[in-house]
Design a protein around this motif. Structure first.
Motif, PDB file in Angstrom:
ATOM      1  N   SER A 137       0.843  -1.199   0.000  1.00 31.90           N
ATOM      2  CA  SER A 137       0.000   0.000   0.000  1.00 31.90           C
ATOM      3  C   SER A 137       0.874   1.243   0.000  1.00 31.90           C
ATOM      4  O   SER A 137       1.941   1.255   0.619  1.00 31.90           O
ATOM      5  N   PRO A 138       0.428   2.305  -0.639  1.00 31.25           N
ATOM      6  CA  PRO A 138       1.130   3.571  -0.465  1.00 31.25           C
ATOM      7  C   PRO A 138       0.947   4.095   0.953  1.00 31.25           C
ATOM      8  O   PRO A 138      -0.098   3.869   1.570  1.00 31.25           O
ATOM      9  N   ILE A 139       1.957   4.734   1.483  1.00 33.08           N
ATOM     10  CA  ILE A 139       1.815   5.428   2.770  1.00 33.08           C
ATOM     11  C   ILE A 139       1.071   6.731   2.503  1.00 33.08           C
ATOM     12  O   ILE A 139       1.545   7.577   1.748  1.00 33.08           O
ATOM     13  N   ALA A 140      -0.088   6.875   3.112  1.00 26.73           N
ATOM     14  CA  ALA A 140      -0.913   8.055   2.851  1.00 26.73           C
ATOM     15  C   ALA A 140      -0.518   9.234   3.722  1.00 26.73           C
ATOM     16  O   ALA A 140      -0.723  10.391   3.339  1.00 26.73           O
ATOM     17  N   ALA A 189       8.096  13.918   2.689  1.00 25.79           N
ATOM     18  CA  ALA A 189       6.665  13.868   2.396  1.00 25.79           C
ATOM     19  C   ALA A 189       6.389  14.355   0.975  1.00 25.79           C
ATOM     20  O   ALA A 189       5.566  13.766   0.250  1.00 25.79           O
ATOM     21  N   ALA A 190       7.074  15.419   0.579  1.00 20.05           N
ATOM     22  CA  ALA A 190       6.904  15.919  -0.786  1.00 20.05           C
ATOM     23  C   ALA A 190       7.464  14.925  -1.804  1.00 20.05           C
ATOM     24  O   ALA A 190       6.845  14.662  -2.845  1.00 20.05           O
ATOM     25  N   GLU A 191       8.621  14.351  -1.491  1.00 23.27           N
ATOM     26  CA  GLU A 191       9.243  13.400  -2.414  1.00 23.27           C
ATOM     27  C   GLU A 191       8.417  12.131  -2.567  1.00 23.27           C
ATOM     28  O   GLU A 191       8.242  11.605  -3.682  1.00 23.27           O
ATOM     29  N   PHE A 192       7.904  11.616  -1.432  1.00 20.02           N
ATOM     30  CA  PHE A 192       7.185  10.345  -1.437  1.00 20.02           C
ATOM     31  C   PHE A 192       5.680  10.518  -1.661  1.00 20.02           C
ATOM     32  O   PHE A 192       4.952   9.538  -1.724  1.00 20.02           O
ATOM     33  N   ASP A 193       5.229  11.751  -1.730  1.00 19.65           N
ATOM     34  CA  ASP A 193       3.844  12.073  -2.040  1.00 19.65           C
ATOM     35  C   ASP A 193       2.870  11.555  -0.974  1.00 19.65           C
ATOM     36  O   ASP A 193       1.890  10.871  -1.273  1.00 19.65           O
ATOM     37  N   HIS A 194       3.181  11.867   0.294  1.00 18.64           N
ATOM     38  CA  HIS A 194       2.219  11.617   1.354  1.00 18.64           C
ATOM     39  C   HIS A 194       2.084  12.879   2.201  1.00 18.64           C
ATOM     40  O   HIS A 194       2.889  13.804   2.105  1.00 18.64           O
ATOM     41  N   HIS A 195       1.064  12.909   3.016  1.00 20.52           N
ATOM     42  CA  HIS A 195       0.854  14.035   3.917  1.00 20.52           C
ATOM     43  C   HIS A 195       1.794  13.916   5.119  1.00 20.52           C
ATOM     44  O   HIS A 195       1.986  12.818   5.662  1.00 20.52           O
ATOM     45  N   LEU A 196       2.334  15.042   5.557  1.00 17.63           N
ATOM     46  CA  LEU A 196       2.959  15.104   6.869  1.00 17.63           C
ATOM     47  C   LEU A 196       1.924  15.715   7.807  1.00 17.63           C
ATOM     48  O   LEU A 196       1.507  16.860   7.633  1.00 17.63           O
ATOM     49  N   VAL A 197       1.482  14.922   8.780  1.00 16.61           N
ATOM     50  CA  VAL A 197       0.476  15.367   9.744  1.00 16.61           C
ATOM     51  C   VAL A 197       1.210  15.766  11.017  1.00 16.61           C
ATOM     52  O   VAL A 197       2.005  14.984  11.554  1.00 16.61           O
ATOM     53  N   GLY A 198       0.966  16.980  11.487  1.00 19.59           N
ATOM     54  CA  GLY A 198       1.711  17.502  12.626  1.00 19.59           C
ATOM     55  C   GLY A 198       0.914  17.470  13.908  1.00 19.59           C
ATOM     56  O   GLY A 198      -0.078  18.187  14.047  1.00 19.59           O
TER      57      GLY A 198
END
Length: 266
Positions: free
Chosen positions: A146-149, A168-177
């Motif tokens: 699965s992709p990491i969302a 997060a930008a490179e791997f195309d997922h959200h960074l949730v803070g």
């Protein structure tokens, strides 16, 4: 684009009183939030689920996230407790299911395929991780089908996570803070206060607006009037000078730093 849309979320860590937790979720959803974050560790999934059920908002409009406790990350335990989380939440699925901490029973080769299974079986729509180091994040990407969302970590103006934001930008997922207000430590910050005064808003809203401008999805814990106050963050348009001034706050430490966290073992 990441595989799921995420906006400003309601964090529920520390909302230990069931009635207060449920009311905060109802207030947030009816005010306009569409992202609610909980975890097995918070011991409030039932109260969160009651809030989702009570709110006058369609379930399918809400991103619901929960996290598997690190002691439950052995395969059989992860399978069983993920479904127990659904029962407590009163839902037939969650939108995001996180590995909460890569500690305790976490074994990447054994744990992560179970998250793929849970996604295939409809327990969750998306797989996510939390509190991973860059190396552990790369490893998880190699193991998961699965992709990491989303990757959830502490992130705020004093602890800005530049490497994980870049990944997060490179791997195309959200960074949730999480802890986007540094557990309240930012509320009296003079730099944020000055930016807030210029923009006619509060220091809390400025901190959240900074996160959104830096492609971080903040999930502040909120109760009472703060729930609706924080919702103003997406509407505040911080200038380039404002953002640069806030960027200059970098260099602080974590507010959440367990001894067994992955970054303390490397």
């Amino acid at each position: 684009m990441p595989p799921i849309d995420l906006g400003l979320g309601l964090g529920t860590s520390g909302l230990d009183d069931p009635a207060e937790c449920t009311e905060s979720v109802v207030t947030a959803l009816e005010a306009g939030y569409r992202h609610v974050d909980t975890a097995q560790m918070y011991d409030n999934e039932t109260a969160v689920g009651e809030g989702i059920a009570r709110a006058d908002v369609d379930r399918d409009e809400v991103v619901v996230a929960t996290k598997i406790h690190p002691t439950n990350l052995a395969p059989a335990d992860a399978r069983e407790t993920a479904r127990e989380s659904l029962d407590r939440l009163g839902l037939d699925r969650v939108d995001l299911l996180y590995v909460h901490w890569p500690t305790k029973a976490y074994d990447p080769e054994a744990t992560l395929p179970v998250f793929d299974e849970l996604r295939e079986e409809g327990v969750t729509d998306h797989v996510a991780v939390s509190n991973f180091t860059p190396d552990l994040l790369r490893e998880a990407r190699e193991i998961l089908e699965s992709p990491i969302a989303a990757h959830q970590v502490e992130c705020h103006p004093r602890f800005q996570q530049p490497e994980l934001r870049e990944l997060a930008a490179e791997f195309d997922h959200h960074l949730v803070g999480y802890s986007p207000l540094a557990r309240g430590e930012l509320l009296d910050d003079p730099t944020l206060a000055a930016v807030a005064e210029r923009n006619g808003t509060s220091t809390a809203v400025v901190a959240l607006s900074w996160a959104l401008a830096r492609d971080v999805v903040p999930i502040p814990k909120s109760t009472g009037d703060h729930v609706t106050e924080n919702l103003a963050a997406p509407e505040v348009d911080l200038s380039a000078d404002d953002l640069a001034e806030i960027d200059g706050l970098a260099g602080g430490g974590r507010t959440i730093d367990p001894d067994d966290a992955a970054w303390n073992r490397e």
